[in-house]
Design a protein around this motif. Sequence first.
Motif, PDB file in Angstrom:
ATOM      1  N   VAL A 188      -1.053  -5.484  10.455  1.00  0.00           N
ATOM      2  CA  VAL A 188       0.332  -5.450  10.947  1.00  0.00           C
ATOM      3  C   VAL A 188       1.219  -4.909   9.840  1.00  0.00           C
ATOM      4  CG1 VAL A 188       2.267  -6.806  11.784  1.00  0.00           C
ATOM      5  CG2 VAL A 188      -0.059  -7.364  12.514  1.00  0.00           C
ATOM      6  N   LYS A 189       1.765  -3.728  10.063  1.00  0.00           N
ATOM      7  CA  LYS A 189       2.673  -3.137   9.064  1.00  0.00           C
ATOM      8  C   LYS A 189       4.050  -3.779   9.222  1.00  0.00           C
ATOM      9  CE  LYS A 189       1.586   1.180  10.336  1.00  0.00           C
ATOM     10  NZ  LYS A 189       1.553   2.644  10.319  1.00  0.00           N
ATOM     11  N   TYR A 229       0.855  -1.188   0.000  1.00  0.00           N
ATOM     12  CA  TYR A 229       0.000   0.000   0.000  1.00  0.00           C
ATOM     13  C   TYR A 229       0.889   1.236   0.000  1.00  0.00           C
ATOM     14  CZ  TYR A 229       0.944   0.882   4.979  1.00  0.00           C
ATOM     15  OH  TYR A 229       1.551   1.160   6.175  1.00  0.00           O
ATOM     16  N   GLN A 230       0.287   2.391  -0.312  1.00  0.00           N
ATOM     17  CA  GLN A 230       1.000   3.658  -0.311  1.00  0.00           C
ATOM     18  C   GLN A 230       1.044   4.206   1.107  1.00  0.00           C
ATOM     19  OE1 GLN A 230      -1.449   5.805  -3.010  1.00  0.00           O
ATOM     20  NE2 GLN A 230      -0.368   5.113  -4.836  1.00  0.00           N
ATOM     21  N   ALA A 231       2.254   4.439   1.605  1.00  0.00           N
ATOM     22  CA  ALA A 231       2.435   4.849   2.988  1.00  0.00           C
ATOM     23  C   ALA A 231       2.818   6.313   3.078  1.00  0.00           C
ATOM     24  CB  ALA A 231       3.503   3.985   3.666  1.00  0.00           C
ATOM     25  N   VAL A 232       2.775   6.847   4.288  1.00  0.00           N
ATOM     26  CA  VAL A 232       3.244   8.201   4.551  1.00  0.00           C
ATOM     27  C   VAL A 232       4.746   8.134   4.761  1.00  0.00           C
ATOM     28  CG1 VAL A 232       3.127  10.161   6.119  1.00  0.00           C
ATOM     29  CG2 VAL A 232       1.058   8.899   5.560  1.00  0.00           C
ATOM     30  N   GLY A 233       5.482   8.574   3.799  1.00  0.00           N
ATOM     31  CA  GLY A 233       6.934   8.516   3.881  1.00  0.00           C
ATOM     32  C   GLY A 233       7.548   9.063   2.616  1.00  0.00           C
ATOM     33  N   SER A 234       8.840   9.250   2.652  1.00  0.00           N
ATOM     34  CA  SER A 234       9.571   9.788   1.511  1.00  0.00           C
ATOM     35  C   SER A 234      10.538   8.740   0.989  1.00  0.00           C
ATOM     36  CB  SER A 234      10.344  11.052   1.913  1.00  0.00           C
ATOM     37  OG  SER A 234       9.464  12.034   2.414  1.00  0.00           O
ATOM     38  N   GLY A 235      10.795   8.797  -0.314  1.00  0.00           N
ATOM     39  CA  GLY A 235      11.743   7.871  -0.912  1.00  0.00           C
ATOM     40  C   GLY A 235      11.256   6.442  -0.821  1.00  0.00           C
ATOM     41  N   ALA A 236      12.139   5.565  -0.324  1.00  0.00           N
ATOM     42  CA  ALA A 236      11.787   4.151  -0.208  1.00  0.00           C
ATOM     43  C   ALA A 236      10.697   3.925   0.831  1.00  0.00           C
ATOM     44  CB  ALA A 236      13.034   3.339   0.155  1.00  0.00           C
ATOM     45  N   LYS A 237      10.518   4.877   1.758  1.00  0.00           N
ATOM     46  CA  LYS A 237       9.498   4.713   2.795  1.00  0.00           C
ATOM     47  C   LYS A 237       8.085   4.955   2.270  1.00  0.00           C
ATOM     48  CE  LYS A 237      12.135   4.106   6.548  1.00  0.00           C
ATOM     49  NZ  LYS A 237      12.012   2.998   7.502  1.00  0.00           N
ATOM     50  N   ALA A 238       7.964   5.449   1.039  1.00  0.00           N
ATOM     51  CA  ALA A 238       6.639   5.742   0.497  1.00  0.00           C
ATOM     52  C   ALA A 238       5.851   4.481   0.181  1.00  0.00           C
ATOM     53  CB  ALA A 238       6.775   6.603  -0.760  1.00  0.00           C
ATOM     54  N   GLU A 239       6.511   3.334   0.139  1.00  0.00           N
ATOM     55  CA  GLU A 239       5.835   2.061  -0.079  1.00  0.00           C
ATOM     56  C   GLU A 239       5.982   1.212   1.172  1.00  0.00           C
ATOM     57  OE1 GLU A 239       5.962  -1.886  -3.020  1.00  0.00           O
ATOM     58  OE2 GLU A 239       7.170  -0.116  -3.464  1.00  0.00           O
ATOM     59  N   ASN A 240       4.935   0.521   1.521  1.00  0.00           N
ATOM     60  CA  ASN A 240       4.952  -0.321   2.697  1.00  0.00           C
ATOM     61  C   ASN A 240       4.077  -1.536   2.443  1.00  0.00           C
ATOM     62  OD1 ASN A 240       5.602  -1.192   5.239  1.00  0.00           O
ATOM     63  ND2 ASN A 240       4.455   0.388   6.356  1.00  0.00           N
ATOM     64  N   ARG A 241       4.216  -2.527   3.299  1.00  0.00           N
ATOM     65  CA  ARG A 241       3.383  -3.721   3.204  1.00  0.00           C
ATOM     66  C   ARG A 241       2.789  -4.014   4.576  1.00  0.00           C
ATOM     67  NH1 ARG A 241       6.367  -8.674   0.523  1.00  0.00           N
ATOM     68  NH2 ARG A 241       7.736  -8.323   2.319  1.00  0.00           N
ATOM     69  N   ALA A 242       1.630  -4.642   4.554  1.00  0.00           N
ATOM     70  CA  ALA A 242       0.945  -4.970   5.802  1.00  0.00           C
ATOM     71  C   ALA A 242       0.214  -6.287   5.638  1.00  0.00           C
ATOM     72  CB  ALA A 242      -0.033  -3.856   6.189  1.00  0.00           C
ATOM     73  N   MET A 243       0.092  -7.016   6.745  1.00  0.00           N
ATOM     74  CA  MET A 243      -0.658  -8.268   6.775  1.00  0.00           C
ATOM     75  C   MET A 243      -1.962  -8.040   7.532  1.00  0.00           C
ATOM     76  SD  MET A 243       2.362 -11.044   7.512  1.00  0.00           S
ATOM     77  CE  MET A 243       2.936 -10.186   8.964  1.00  0.00           C
ATOM     78  N   VAL A 244      -3.030  -8.639   7.046  1.00  0.00           N
ATOM     79  CA  VAL A 244      -4.355  -8.449   7.619  1.00  0.00           C
ATOM     80  C   VAL A 244      -4.808  -9.749   8.274  1.00  0.00           C
ATOM     81  CG1 VAL A 244      -6.737  -7.808   7.189  1.00  0.00           C
ATOM     82  CG2 VAL A 244      -4.903  -6.741   5.859  1.00  0.00           C
ATOM     83  N   TYR A 245      -4.916  -9.723   9.600  1.00  0.00           N
ATOM     84  CA  TYR A 245      -5.453 -10.846  10.362  1.00  0.00           C
ATOM     85  C   TYR A 245      -6.915 -10.550  10.670  1.00  0.00           C
ATOM     86  CZ  TYR A 245      -0.584 -12.214  11.114  1.00  0.00           C
ATOM     87  OH  TYR A 245       0.712 -12.599  10.926  1.00  0.00           O
TER      88      TYR A 245
END
Length: 1104
Positions: free
Chosen positions: A531-532, A498-514
């Motif tokens: 869970v990010k 998903y698109q995260a709040v961050g700059s550069g490489a931090k702009a992309e993040n992943r999360a698991m949904v339980y």
Amino acid sequence: MPPSGTVKRAKTLTRPERGVAPAPLINPHGAHIPVGSTVPVTDDDSFDVWRLFSHIVSFWAPDVLLENLGGLREPAVRQAWREKIALCFIISVLCGTVGFITIGLQKVLCPATASTLGKFSSLGSDNGTLGVQGFLYNVTKIPQVTGVDFPTLLKNPGQDITTLFTRTAASYPSCAGLTFRAAAEDPCSGVSCPAGTLSPATLSSLGMVNTGLIVGYDWDQVANLKNYFVIDGAVLNMNSYMTLHPNPIPGDSLDLAIRTVLTTNTQSGRDGTRLILFHKDTAAALHCLVERYYAGNIDKVTPGCFVSQLVLYSGLIVVLGLVMVRFIMACFFNWYLSSRLAGPPDSSTLNRSAISPAVMPEGANVSIDNPNGTAPWAGPSGGKKLSKFNNKSARSLASSASTLINADGVAAPIVSLAQIGAELFAVCLVTCYSEGEDSLRTTLDSISSTTYSDARKLLFVVADGMITGAGEKRSTPDICVSLLEADPRFGNPVPMSYQAVGSGAKAENRAMVYAGHYTVAGRRTPTVIVVKCGTEAEAASDKKPGNRGKRDSQLILMNFFSRVTYNDRMTPLDFDLFRKVHVLMGVTPDFFEVCLMVDADTKVFPDSLKYLVNCMHHDQMIMGVCGETRIANKRQSWVTAIQVFEYFISHHLAKAFESVFGGVSCLPGCFSMFRLKARKSTGDDWVPLIIKPEIVKEYSQNVVTTLHQKNLLLLGEDRFLTTILIRTFPNRKMMFLPQARCRTVVPDTFSILLSQRRRWINSTIHNLMELVLVRNLCGTFCFSMQFVVFMDLLGTVVLPIAISLTYLLIIMMILTPPKNFEEAIPLTLLVAVLGLPAVLILITTRKVVYVAWMMIYLMALPIWSFVLPVYAFWHFDDFSWGETRKVEGEGKATAHGDGPVATEIINVPLRRWEDWERSRLRKLKREERRRREMDRLAGNYTGANSDLLTPRTSQYDGSDTYSVTSSEDDHWGAQIGGYNEMSTAYPPPPIGLMTQPNPSAETIAGSDLEAMLEVGFDDGRGKTRRSTQEIGRYQLADAPAGRGGNNGYTPLTRSASPGPSPMAAHSSALGEFKTHAKKRSGGGARSAAQNYGPLGPLDPSDSF
């Protein structure tokens, strides 16, 4: 053309609401750049007015000195430091202005000679009186003094007889050192002074009593009296001097000035102030002349004293008026308004017709041939038919929206609110970072145990990264997942991007949904835990993989509901959340209308959620409401003790007063409810609020360049979110509801309190600076919310001087008690400001113990009003979270978003729900074909999560809007969860939106009880149960006519179960990612014919 003669346009052709949205607070030049794109930020070194001012104020600190001695290497850091100095300079000027107005203005405008005005007695108005040295004396008996005819003197009441008493030059200390004849010689040399020595004893022996009044003259009387003139309002009797010196004295400049005044302006009075003060040598004798020849005062108030009194009384009226109005309005709100808002909605409210949740707002992505504007998942006519075959009886994904579908299969755009019920669908967002198991369990227990129906609330927990809190043995995600009773049909979660709040490489993040249920005391609350976990590269190298801050956690939910509401392009995480929320709740996510935001160290009271939703019911214009936050650890230390009354007064006085205007300036993030979308007053459309794309975009800014922007965005997310909501919807309301309560844990050490209040104070100042510019808030002039915001801003920045003046006032009152009302005005203000809160305590809580907490608070006033503000002002350029939240092995916490500017495009796929659903079905078909192939070769084939796969067809299956290179390989399959929530291996959730006005965890519906009695209470497994065909399914079922049988492809009879919330079996199987989320036991396949009740499976042999 319709008979009315007008053309009725479809919903998609209507214009949006006319109105100009306010410019974004942060990076307004990037307002029209699409979401997900990089905002171009250039290093602008041009000197605008603010930058120029900051450089002028900090001219004494050149860049070389800051870089070498101060350690400020980067230009942006040095500029932030200069802006901090400029802000501190402005605050110092404001504090100095307040101090000058309070103390110095009267001394300048009305000096000591004029401040003795007191009360006047006009010359000749009181019989039996005479004047001595300006004061009026009552003559109680006729004195017998040789050479003095008192009966004749008393014929002119009030006349000055000072010249009849013996005086010496030494009696006038102000004349010491002066050489002028009018100042140096004895007044009685060469002149008869028969009344004796001027002293209180002499006056008393003569029967003269001081009245305390000053003899008052008007200008005409001064002009008619011989040898009288005026200096700075004081009337001087120069008869004795002129008798001694009838002729001018050569070389005596003061004598020349006196004779000049006495021989001119004889018709309109004589004022020698300007002439005496014009020359430096004569100006030095002014006080001597007044002390020696004083006979009274002009009984008209001087302009300076008039202005001084005007300012004093105006300040009294304004300040005392504000204090009284705030107090009265706060009492009115607590007594009357709040109880109405907290009450349940009446039948007339619920019987109103309004827009259906299945209908999307204007501006949403709907098919052009969809006149009702319903969502594509809402029903068979919810979206454009994309199937390559025509099947009128085919249905799309069955959901609770189907209860709002007419008999002809068309989604009804207008429904009765009774179908929705008194309990709105509420999502409860719990953001956690480094909290321990006790804090998390307390929060989740309190929300799950509220009197609100489990069928209408969803726990949405977000763990901000793979974090282990200080002193904890397990990571926060491990603790969260261990508390969940997972739904086995979802299998092991996989990371979704998903698109995260961050700059550069931090702009992309992943999360698991339980996904599953949280169980406590017989309650089973649908729960989703996000869970990010970070990208693969981040997980391998970063100390806190996945951590993006609380704002990013909130934006996961805000972005999700915004994309659902507008049918906008979804990330893989959004689509995974859509599927799991849909199955858990039995309704599509667009049914949710409100969102409760709670911190992970907060305990919600049982009735609080119901009260907040009732408040939303009563007024569609309310877009946000907060409850009262109380302190859970009030007796833990002196630091917690001094916060008890501060929390109380900030809610019951400040927020209660703001609620009368509907403009609470800050909804605390620890316990607030926001409306996701509201119905228009006409009831024919939705107005997205907190999920409005403009608000989501502004709240998700990650590139901040100025000190003002960083204080807005990085230090106080809750206040910034409130600010942008008020700016965007100034006519809507932000409210406080005292009936809704919670308890939270506050800082127990001074260092943590100092860090927390630094963030809060700086965020408050910068947000109020923006709110004070919003012109169309409620009210006008002094009775407007804008004026209240301005006073709050001014009161915040002048706190240090205010507390200093308060203690100075107390000391002065002790040393010199006030003698009249004017002197007692500051004391009156102090008593009102400090005393009225005590009255408010007794009125609102009726708990005397809070008066004791108030006394503790008052003893700590120097900390609240001086130490904390001064520390915060000096740290305007500190954007970190400091000591507030610590994790294992971490130093000083840094601010999210305070990093390098983004230089790369985010690689997160964005597709609409239809496209994701189409890819999911294709993936299931591929798995089914492989299963059949494996069945022929080597027996049964299972999918990635050990789920027996069952194919489904859909109206989107035959779409040619997107093509793949190979029917066997869909490259979107990796972005879709590898589970099949429609598998016949697990029981289906019930279908139907039924209201449960008063649900209980200890009662079940009649149909559920009937089903339990039919199944029986023994362990026999051989009994025949209802076939799969009799149970309603959540599925895309648009197969051609004639296709059916036992494979569940065709729509089936809907379940009669009244429980709208699907409940899964108690066992679970949770996967693990890296070293996180240990697998739990259980999770075997269950009979497809198992039924559901309000709390889960109806089979009594399955324990909860």
